[in-house]
Design an enzyme around this catalytic site. Sequence first.
Site, PDB file in Angstrom:
ATOM      1  N   ARG A 137       0.079   3.406  15.809  1.00  0.00           N
ATOM      2  CA  ARG A 137       0.434   2.409  14.795  1.00  0.00           C
ATOM      3  C   ARG A 137      -0.649   1.354  14.613  1.00  0.00           C
ATOM      4  O   ARG A 137      -0.680   0.654  13.605  1.00  0.00           O
ATOM      5  CB  ARG A 137       1.785   1.770  15.123  1.00  0.00           C
ATOM      6  CG  ARG A 137       2.544   1.392  13.863  1.00  0.00           C
ATOM      7  CD  ARG A 137       3.883   0.706  14.097  1.00  0.00           C
ATOM      8  NE  ARG A 137       4.730   1.308  15.088  1.00  0.00           N
ATOM      9  CZ  ARG A 137       4.906   0.825  16.314  1.00  0.00           C
ATOM     10  NH1 ARG A 137       4.279  -0.260  16.694  1.00  0.00           N
ATOM     11  NH2 ARG A 137       5.710   1.441  17.162  1.00  0.00           N
ATOM     12  N   ASP A 142      -3.738 -11.987  -5.705  1.00  0.00           N
ATOM     13  CA  ASP A 142      -3.796 -10.555  -6.000  1.00  0.00           C
ATOM     14  C   ASP A 142      -5.094 -10.333  -6.782  1.00  0.00           C
ATOM     15  O   ASP A 142      -5.193 -10.669  -7.956  1.00  0.00           O
ATOM     16  CB  ASP A 142      -2.564 -10.148  -6.814  1.00  0.00           C
ATOM     17  CG  ASP A 142      -2.514  -8.648  -7.092  1.00  0.00           C
ATOM     18  OD1 ASP A 142      -3.573  -7.999  -7.085  1.00  0.00           O
ATOM     19  OD2 ASP A 142      -1.392  -8.143  -7.316  1.00  0.00           O
ATOM     20  N   TYR A 146       2.145  -9.491 -11.540  1.00  0.00           N
ATOM     21  CA  TYR A 146       2.624  -8.100 -11.540  1.00  0.00           C
ATOM     22  C   TYR A 146       4.146  -8.098 -11.389  1.00  0.00           C
ATOM     23  O   TYR A 146       4.689  -8.788 -10.523  1.00  0.00           O
ATOM     24  CB  TYR A 146       1.945  -7.433 -10.346  1.00  0.00           C
ATOM     25  CG  TYR A 146       2.187  -5.977 -10.127  1.00  0.00           C
ATOM     26  CD1 TYR A 146       1.879  -5.026 -11.087  1.00  0.00           C
ATOM     27  CD2 TYR A 146       2.665  -5.538  -8.889  1.00  0.00           C
ATOM     28  CE1 TYR A 146       2.059  -3.676 -10.825  1.00  0.00           C
ATOM     29  CE2 TYR A 146       2.838  -4.194  -8.620  1.00  0.00           C
ATOM     30  CZ  TYR A 146       2.548  -3.268  -9.605  1.00  0.00           C
ATOM     31  OH  TYR A 146       2.723  -1.942  -9.337  1.00  0.00           O
ATOM     32  N   LYS A 201      -5.917   1.371  -6.894  1.00  0.00           N
ATOM     33  CA  LYS A 201      -6.600   1.307  -8.182  1.00  0.00           C
ATOM     34  C   LYS A 201      -8.101   1.603  -8.012  1.00  0.00           C
ATOM     35  O   LYS A 201      -8.481   2.749  -7.975  1.00  0.00           O
ATOM     36  CB  LYS A 201      -6.339  -0.059  -8.832  1.00  0.00           C
ATOM     37  CG  LYS A 201      -4.856  -0.489  -8.783  1.00  0.00           C
ATOM     38  CD  LYS A 201      -3.956   0.373  -9.646  1.00  0.00           C
ATOM     39  CE  LYS A 201      -2.473   0.222  -9.356  1.00  0.00           C
ATOM     40  NZ  LYS A 201      -1.923  -1.124  -9.347  1.00  0.00           N
TER      41      LYS A 201
HETATM   42  C1  LIG Z   1      -0.632  -1.620  -9.009  1.00  0.00           C
HETATM   43  C2  LIG Z   1      -0.676  -3.062  -8.678  1.00  0.00           C
HETATM   44  C3  LIG Z   1      -0.152  -3.534  -7.487  1.00  0.00           C
HETATM   45  C4  LIG Z   1       0.654  -2.662  -6.554  1.00  0.00           C
HETATM   46  O1  LIG Z   1      -0.087  -1.688  -5.957  1.00  0.00           O
HETATM   47  P1  LIG Z   1       0.596  -0.340  -5.390  1.00  0.00           P
HETATM   48  O2  LIG Z   1      -0.519   0.192  -4.549  1.00  0.00           O
HETATM   49  O3  LIG Z   1       0.922   0.489  -6.577  1.00  0.00           O
HETATM   50  O4  LIG Z   1       1.782  -0.748  -4.593  1.00  0.00           O
HETATM   51  C5  LIG Z   1      -0.284  -4.873  -7.206  1.00  0.00           C
HETATM   52  N1  LIG Z   1      -0.910  -5.702  -8.046  1.00  0.00           N
HETATM   53  C6  LIG Z   1      -1.436  -5.293  -9.204  1.00  0.00           C
HETATM   54  C7  LIG Z   1      -2.112  -6.274 -10.080  1.00  0.00           C
HETATM   55  C8  LIG Z   1      -1.334  -3.957  -9.564  1.00  0.00           C
HETATM   56  O5  LIG Z   1      -1.802  -3.556 -10.743  1.00  0.00           O
END
Ligand SMILES: *Cc1c(COP(=O)(O)O)cnc(C)c1O
Length: 409
Positions: free
Chosen positions: A68, A194, A122, A219
């Site tokens: 872990r 973020d 988001y 992403k």
């Molecule tokens: C897609 C996204 C997330 C979440 O990511 P996941 O890996 O899909 O959980 C968070 N913030 C933004 C701005 C995003 O576009």
Amino acid sequence: MAEHDSEGLGIGTRLVGAGRRAEWTGSADHPGAVVNPPVYRASTHLYPDMAALRAHPANEDGKFYYGRRGAPTQWALAEALTALEPGAEGTVLYPSGVAAIMGALLTVLRPGDVLLMIDNAYEPSRAMGRGLLGDFGVETRWFDPADPAAFEAAICARTKAVLLEVPGSLTIEVCDVPRLSAIAKAHGLTVVLDNTWASPLGFPALVRGVDIAIMSLTKHVGGHSDVMMGSASAGPAWYRKLRLRAQGLGNVVSPDDAALMLRGLRTMGLRLAQETGSALAIAEWLAAQPEVAKVLCPMLPGSPGHDIWARDFTGGCGLFSFVLKGGTCAARDALIDALALFGIGYSWGGFESLATPVDPAPIRTASPWPLPGLEAGDRFGVRLSIGLEDTADLTADLARGLAAWRAAL
Ligand SMILES: *Cc1c(COP(=O)(O)O)cnc(C)c1O
């Protein structure tokens, strides 16, 4: 490969070398024997004897202990992300971007606290405020991304943290992170950002005043629409706390996924540069089309927050939106349906282009939609994630989409 201090090296060089410690890419008698850290599939880590088991180091980074806490594949990815984030002491990996956001918020907030959240966050981040955080006694309040004075006015004695996102999801407006962070600091708040859109390549968050920088690695880092993960990077004030909380929540990422992320990371600079250039060219073309009321692309002069982007950012990406003049939801859907080269689907940052509808009205609670300067009827938007296809082909596809829009009006 010799280990060296990455200070002073260019971003391409750092993306190539990051995380490739010789001891993780070879054996004791042949350090650095392979280019990439191998995939260590391991739940159990073995100890040579009882003395070694009893003497194992207390929760240090980069030490075998139990699955872990990861093994060299995950450590190499975390170390690579730390090396790319100026000011970071370490990086914690989470199974998704959403898990990273929640993991960070559960580290900085306690029952009774108030969280301020930017209004263009988001949607799943907003859902945390309405749901799980509320269940745990944390109150979330939203503020207008374009109004630092409203942000400061919203701070109360119980406010402990702010969750920013730049640019915001869907509407892609750029907020003034240094200014909001300075206000937050003056009131003793922790700033969580973020930073999925720009990544540290385009926005070095920690040196712009942020305490915890989060990415959905799903992403740009993954970049191929085949793997999910999240990260949180922080300086000495928060890194250990984040890590302990992530361990307490049982977060762990698969070594196979970490290896895919490392593979994506090596070409991320190239992909971002290519996608940014294509996105700007397509944004300029869209801005000249009579059907388009507004293009929301930080790299495009005249877009909301372009001046802040030009001041604070060193890069962009392929994700932006545009708003159509008047029209109907059905015509907007016809536009998207007519696109042959854009997939219809959530997520972004992959090598392939995507289109999704933008309908922020039911989501935003603290700021206007349509944005100031648009007519009341200019409310149907499209979000594009520009991939690695040729720009001329994508533009021709969008022209087909606009023809379908006109035909459906
Ligand atoms: C897609 C996204 C997330 C979440 O990511 P996941 O890996 O899909 O959980 C968070 N913030 C933004 C701005 C995003 O576009």
